[in-house]
Design a protein around this motif. Structure first.
Motif: not given
Length: 92
Positions: A67-92
Motif C-alpha cells: 500500500e502506498d497511500p502517499a503515492g511516493a514509491l517509484d514504480p521503476a525502482a520497485l520493478d528493479a527491486f523485484a527483478a533482483e528476486y526474479e520477479g516483477w512489478l505487475e502493471a495496472e
C-alpha cells in the motif's frame, strides 16, 4: 452571493503496488526488505497466486502487495527491486 471555488483534495490517490515473485521464500524476503530499502509505512501483504488449473504449491506465484497511500514509491525502482528476486512489478 459569491461563487464558491471547488473543493480539491491535494493528496494524490492512494496507490497499491503488486510485486510478483516466483516462490514464497522470495516473497517473504522482499516483504522484509521493502521496509528497510523503501521505508514502506505498512507491512506488505503476501498472497499466494495459484496458476489457473494448478493445485500444486510448486506452481504458485506469490504476490507482495504494498500500500502506498502517499503515492511516493517509484514504480521503476520497485520493478528493479523485484527483478533482483526474479520477479516483477505487475502493471495496472
Amino acid at each position: 452571493m459569491p461563487d464558491n471555488d471547488p473543493v480539491t483534495d491535494a493528496r494524490p490517490d492512494p496507490v497499491r503496488h503488486v510485486l510478483v515473485l516466483p516462490d514464497r521464500d522470495a516473497a517473504e524476503e522482499v516483504a522484509e526488505a521493502l521496509t528497510e530499502r523503501f521505508g514502506v509505512p505498512e507491512e506488505p501483504h503476501l498472497v499466494r497466486d495459484a496458476l489457473a488449473g494448478e493445485d500444486d504449491a510448486e506452481d504458485a506465484q506469490w504476490l507482495v502487495v504494498v500500500e502506498d497511500p502517499a503515492g511516493a514509491l517509484d514504480p521503476a525502482a520497485l520493478d528493479a527491486f523485484a527483478a533482483e528476486y526474479e520477479g516483477w512489478l505487475e502493471a495496472e
